[in-house]
Every structure is written in C-alpha cells, then in structure tokens.
Design a protein around this motif. Structure first.
Motif, mmCIF file in Angstrom:
data_model
loop_
_atom_site.group_PDB
_atom_site.id
_atom_site.type_symbol
_atom_site.label_atom_id
_atom_site.label_comp_id
_atom_site.label_asym_id
_atom_site.label_seq_id
_atom_site.Cartn_x
_atom_site.Cartn_y
_atom_site.Cartn_z
ATOM 1 N N ALA A 187 0.832 -1.205 0.000
ATOM 2 C CA ALA A 187 0.000 0.000 0.000
ATOM 3 C C ALA A 187 0.869 1.259 0.000
ATOM 4 O O ALA A 187 0.571 2.219 -0.711
ATOM 5 C CB ALA A 187 -0.942 -0.001 1.204
ATOM 6 N N VAL A 188 1.946 1.249 0.780
ATOM 7 C CA VAL A 188 2.879 2.382 0.794
ATOM 8 C C VAL A 188 3.469 2.577 -0.597
ATOM 9 O O VAL A 188 3.468 3.682 -1.140
ATOM 10 C CB VAL A 188 4.025 2.167 1.816
ATOM 11 C CG1 VAL A 188 5.038 3.299 1.723
ATOM 12 C CG2 VAL A 188 3.490 2.044 3.229
ATOM 13 N N ALA A 189 3.962 1.506 -1.186
ATOM 14 C CA ALA A 189 4.610 1.582 -2.496
ATOM 15 C C ALA A 189 3.644 2.060 -3.574
ATOM 16 O O ALA A 189 4.016 2.867 -4.435
ATOM 17 C CB ALA A 189 5.194 0.222 -2.864
ATOM 18 N N ALA A 190 2.406 1.597 -3.528
ATOM 19 C CA ALA A 190 1.417 1.998 -4.525
ATOM 20 C C ALA A 190 1.127 3.489 -4.426
ATOM 21 O O ALA A 190 0.953 4.167 -5.439
ATOM 22 C CB ALA A 190 0.129 1.200 -4.352
ATOM 23 N N PHE A 191 1.092 4.021 -3.220
ATOM 24 C CA PHE A 191 0.829 5.448 -3.049
ATOM 25 C C PHE A 191 2.051 6.297 -3.354
ATOM 26 O O PHE A 191 1.945 7.337 -3.994
ATOM 27 C CB PHE A 191 0.365 5.747 -1.614
ATOM 28 C CG PHE A 191 0.272 7.222 -1.350
ATOM 29 C CD1 PHE A 191 -0.766 7.975 -1.882
ATOM 30 C CD2 PHE A 191 1.233 7.878 -0.596
ATOM 31 C CE1 PHE A 191 -0.846 9.343 -1.665
ATOM 32 C CE2 PHE A 191 1.166 9.247 -0.366
ATOM 33 C CZ PHE A 191 0.124 9.969 -0.904
ATOM 34 N N ARG A 192 3.184 5.890 -2.898
ATOM 35 C CA ARG A 192 4.379 6.728 -2.922
ATOM 36 C C ARG A 192 4.800 7.116 -4.336
ATOM 37 O O ARG A 192 5.175 8.255 -4.580
ATOM 38 C CB ARG A 192 5.529 6.006 -2.219
ATOM 39 C CG ARG A 192 6.694 6.858 -1.877
ATOM 40 C CD ARG A 192 6.491 7.879 -0.777
ATOM 41 N NE ARG A 192 6.139 7.269 0.474
ATOM 42 C CZ ARG A 192 5.275 7.806 1.335
ATOM 43 N NH1 ARG A 192 4.684 8.917 1.091
ATOM 44 N NH2 ARG A 192 5.007 7.208 2.470
ATOM 45 N N GLY A 193 4.780 6.192 -5.258
ATOM 46 C CA GLY A 193 5.166 6.524 -6.627
ATOM 47 C C GLY A 193 6.538 7.154 -6.692
ATOM 48 O O GLY A 193 7.499 6.657 -6.121
ATOM 49 N N ALA A 194 6.619 8.320 -7.315
ATOM 50 C CA ALA A 194 7.901 8.995 -7.511
ATOM 51 C C ALA A 194 8.275 9.914 -6.352
ATOM 52 O O ALA A 194 9.322 10.538 -6.382
ATOM 53 C CB ALA A 194 7.846 9.799 -8.806
ATOM 54 N N GLY A 195 7.430 10.033 -5.343
ATOM 55 C CA GLY A 195 7.739 10.891 -4.209
ATOM 56 C C GLY A 195 7.335 12.334 -4.454
ATOM 57 O O GLY A 195 6.472 12.616 -5.274
#
Length: 95
Positions: A61-69
């Motif tokens: 879930a973190v990775a899906a949201f974070r994207g490119a920052g």
C-alpha cells in the motif's frame, strides 16, 4: 502494518507555505487504499521542522501510493530529512 515516521527540515520562513502546498498530498494519502493515518504537522519547538506520521496496512500500500515521491519544486525546498519505515505486527491501544 507499516509506520512511516520522521521529519523534514525547511526554511523557517517558508514552513507554512510548504505545508499549505502539502494539503492535496495529505488528502490523497488519507484516501489511498490501505492508508490508516496520514499527517504532516509543524513542530512546536523547531520552526524549521515538519513532522511526518503515516500508518499503512502493508508495504504494498505504501509503495502503490508513494510513486515517484515529492515533485521537484517541493523537493528543492527540503533542506534536510530523516524519515524511516517500520514494519510491525503488534498494536496496543492506549486510549
């Protein structure tokens, strides 16, 4: 559960402007799948510091949201940062 916690350092004179520019990111974070909590707040002692706290159901879930920052403009305003992710499988309610 994943906890993201830490802080950013920005120019003290620009902190409120920086935080105002983060409203959309906080709203998007809170609406993201798997988000349990998402907050950015001004530190009450250091006028340059912005505290970060996020709680997520999973690393995915973190990775899906974070994207490119952060975008380049916001990134240029960050003078320093200390942010970490913590994996946890235990929770104790205190209230």
């Amino acid at each position: 559960m994943v906890i993201v916690a830490g802080h950013l350092i920005v120019d003290a004179a620009q902190r409120e402007t920086y935080l105002a520019g983060c409203v959309s990111a906080v709203e998007q974070g809170r609406a993201a799948a798997g988000n349990l909590d998402f907050a950015l707040s001004p530190d009450i002692v250091d006028p340059r510091r912005i505290n970060i706290f996020e709680r997520w159901e999973s690393q995915a879930a973190v990775a899906a949201f974070r994207g490119a920052g952060v975008d380049d403009e916001q990134g240029a305003e960050i003078l320093g940062a200390s942010v970490s992710e913590f994996d946890t499988d235990t929770e104790r309610a205190l209230s």
